[in-house]
Scaffold this motif. Sequence first.
Motif, PDB file in Angstrom:
ATOM      1  N   TYR A   1      79.102  43.975  24.442  1.00 10.00           N
ATOM      2  CA  TYR A   1      77.960  44.659  23.835  1.00 10.00           C
ATOM      3  C   TYR A   1      78.423  45.946  23.163  1.00 10.00           C
ATOM      4  CZ  TYR A   1      75.045  41.511  26.561  1.00 10.00           C
ATOM      5  OH  TYR A   1      74.456  40.400  27.099  1.00 10.00           O
ATOM      6  N   THR A   2      77.880  46.166  21.984  1.00  6.73           N
ATOM      7  CA  THR A   2      78.136  47.391  21.252  1.00  6.73           C
ATOM      8  C   THR A   2      76.823  48.111  21.022  1.00  6.73           C
ATOM      9  OG1 THR A   2      80.076  46.484  20.143  1.00  6.73           O
ATOM     10  CG2 THR A   2      79.030  48.393  19.122  1.00  6.73           C
ATOM     11  N   TYR A   3      76.813  49.384  21.352  1.00  2.81           N
ATOM     12  CA  TYR A   3      75.615  50.201  21.192  1.00  2.81           C
ATOM     13  C   TYR A   3      75.891  51.290  20.158  1.00  2.81           C
ATOM     14  CZ  TYR A   3      74.463  47.987  25.633  1.00  2.81           C
ATOM     15  OH  TYR A   3      74.216  47.074  26.628  1.00  2.81           O
ATOM     16  N   TRP A   4      74.903  51.502  19.303  1.00  6.38           N
ATOM     17  CA  TRP A   4      74.980  52.535  18.270  1.00  6.38           C
ATOM     18  C   TRP A   4      73.784  53.478  18.416  1.00  6.38           C
ATOM     19  CZ3 TRP A   4      79.071  52.731  14.931  1.00  6.38           C
ATOM     20  CH2 TRP A   4      79.829  51.577  14.768  1.00  6.38           C
ATOM     21  N   GLY A   5      74.034  54.723  18.081  1.00 11.38           N
ATOM     22  CA  GLY A   5      72.918  55.644  17.956  1.00 11.38           C
ATOM     23  C   GLY A   5      72.224  55.446  16.625  1.00 11.38           C
ATOM     24  N   GLN A   6      71.194  56.235  16.386  1.00 10.13           N
ATOM     25  CA  GLN A   6      70.395  56.100  15.166  1.00 10.13           C
ATOM     26  C   GLN A   6      71.039  56.822  13.978  1.00 10.13           C
ATOM     27  OE1 GLN A   6      69.890  58.420  17.366  1.00 10.13           O
ATOM     28  NE2 GLN A   6      69.490  60.285  16.179  1.00 10.13           N
ATOM     29  N   GLY A   7      72.012  57.651  14.258  1.00  6.66           N
ATOM     30  CA  GLY A   7      72.704  58.370  13.187  1.00  6.66           C
ATOM     31  C   GLY A   7      72.127  59.752  12.939  1.00  6.66           C
ATOM     32  N   THR A   8      72.984  60.628  12.434  1.00  9.01           N
ATOM     33  CA  THR A   8      72.554  61.969  12.052  1.00  9.01           C
ATOM     34  C   THR A   8      73.194  62.304  10.702  1.00  9.01           C
ATOM     35  OG1 THR A   8      72.358  64.284  12.773  1.00  9.01           O
ATOM     36  CG2 THR A   8      74.399  63.142  13.361  1.00  9.01           C
ATOM     37  N   GLN A   9      72.395  62.820   9.786  1.00 11.98           N
ATOM     38  CA  GLN A   9      72.851  63.075   8.428  1.00 11.98           C
ATOM     39  C   GLN A   9      73.606  64.397   8.352  1.00 11.98           C
ATOM     40  OE1 GLN A   9      72.424  61.253   5.374  1.00 11.98           O
ATOM     41  NE2 GLN A   9      73.811  62.830   4.567  1.00 11.98           N
ATOM     42  N   VAL A  10      74.769  64.345   7.733  1.00 12.07           N
ATOM     43  CA  VAL A  10      75.549  65.544   7.436  1.00 12.07           C
ATOM     44  C   VAL A  10      75.667  65.658   5.919  1.00 12.07           C
ATOM     45  CG1 VAL A  10      77.828  66.611   7.581  1.00 12.07           C
ATOM     46  CG2 VAL A  10      76.822  65.510   9.600  1.00 12.07           C
ATOM     47  N   THR A  11      75.279  66.804   5.403  1.00 13.66           N
ATOM     48  CA  THR A  11      75.367  67.047   3.965  1.00 13.66           C
ATOM     49  C   THR A  11      76.153  68.325   3.730  1.00 13.66           C
ATOM     50  OG1 THR A  11      73.214  65.983   3.606  1.00 13.66           O
ATOM     51  CG2 THR A  11      74.059  67.379   1.828  1.00 13.66           C
ATOM     52  N   VAL A  12      77.241  68.193   2.963  1.00 17.24           N
ATOM     53  CA  VAL A  12      78.089  69.332   2.639  1.00 17.24           C
ATOM     54  C   VAL A  12      77.930  69.615   1.155  1.00 17.24           C
ATOM     55  CG1 VAL A  12      80.393  70.314   2.747  1.00 17.24           C
ATOM     56  CG2 VAL A  12      79.682  68.599   4.441  1.00 17.24           C
ATOM     57  N   SER A  13      77.302  70.733   0.845  1.00 20.55           N
ATOM     58  CA  SER A  13      76.982  71.033  -0.549  1.00 20.55           C
ATOM     59  C   SER A  13      76.862  72.541  -0.726  1.00 20.55           C
ATOM     60  CB  SER A  13      75.668  70.358  -0.935  1.00 20.55           C
ATOM     61  OG  SER A  13      75.328  70.644  -2.274  1.00 20.55           O
ATOM     62  N   PRO A  14      77.265  73.059  -1.908  1.00 21.30           N
ATOM     63  CA  PRO A  14      77.127  74.505  -2.152  1.00 21.30           C
ATOM     64  C   PRO A  14      75.663  74.948  -2.115  1.00 21.30           C
ATOM     65  CG  PRO A  14      78.589  73.481  -3.755  1.00 21.30           C
ATOM     66  CD  PRO A  14      77.950  72.357  -2.993  1.00 21.30           C
TER      67      PRO A  14
END
Length: 116
Positions: free
Chosen positions: A103-116
Amino acid sequence: QVQLVESGGGLVQPGGSLRLSCVGSGLACSTYAMSWYRQAPGKERELVATITPSGGVTNYAASVKGRFNVSRDNVKNTVCLQMNSLKPEDTTVYYCKLTVGSYTYWGQGTQVTVSP
């Protein structure tokens, strides 16, 4: 029911830092290796970092080595990803992953944005 919940994403300027956390519930994550992945739209999910159950061994993708650090707190059932010297190309959704047998479990994800 096993659940992984990521947090800590956001918007940061190039050169900045973020710390992602992934909290597990439903089992003792301390027995298992855990990983961070990221996936940009239209691309395959990419392995970013892994950490062994004890936290004694870590591995990183070449693109993040020297900038990212993975750690874990088995008492809190948490794995963290400290991201430093962030670059625009680090922009994407980050996921934590736990494999238990077949079994493989994943989280829902979190967005990372790198921008000036």
